[in-house]
Design a protein around this motif. Structure first.
Motif: not given
Length: 149
Positions: A2-7, A98-104
């Protein structure tokens, strides 16, 4: 997966390790908060904070090591991964990461160093550091299934 987006905000300084092959791995605890609200009948629902373990690999982990600190606000995109293992005493454990794919990096420049950007093109990682007040985006390389934590 599952893809997740977190702030959220980093809860403590990143835990950074280098594996025998010189591969950098970083782990952070990221707090995300769902703001409270008030129901029509006047009942107040309080804020709800969740803690997430986020793992970064290679160039992405090196960016975390250099620029991410306790309290920084981050955007993370990644995959949910569950690990099960047995410790030396025979007790079973389970962790959700969470295995990060992207970091901002979302913290203002004054609060944090300039954002780094790592992208992967044709299998080759490239790194640049932005000099403006814009955020940095980091994309990882394959972690080869290794878990140092």
């Amino acid at each position: 997966m599952n893809k997740v987006f977190l702030i959220g905000n980093v809860g403590r300084e990143p835990a950074v390790r280098y594996l025998d092959a010189g591969v950098c791995v970083a782990q952070i605890e990221l707090a995300t908060t769902e703001r409270g609200y008030q129901l029509q009948n006047g009942t107040r629902v309080p804020d709800r904070t969740e803690w997430h373990t986020v793992v970064f690999w290679r160039k992405q982990a090196e960016i975390v090591e250099k620029y991410v600190h306790k309290g920084d606000k981050l955007f993370v995109q990644g995959k949910i991964q569950t690990r099960n293992w047995t410790d030396r005493q025979g007790a079973s454990h389970k962790s959700i990461e969470i295995m990060a794919d992207e970091l901002e990096l979302l913290s203002p420049k004054a609060d944090s160093a300039p954002g780094g950007h790592v992208s992967k093109e044709n299998g080759e990682e490239r790194e640049t550091v932005k000099s403006s007040n814009s955020s940095g985006v980091v994309t990882p390389s394959d972690n080869n299934g290794e878990y140092p934590f």
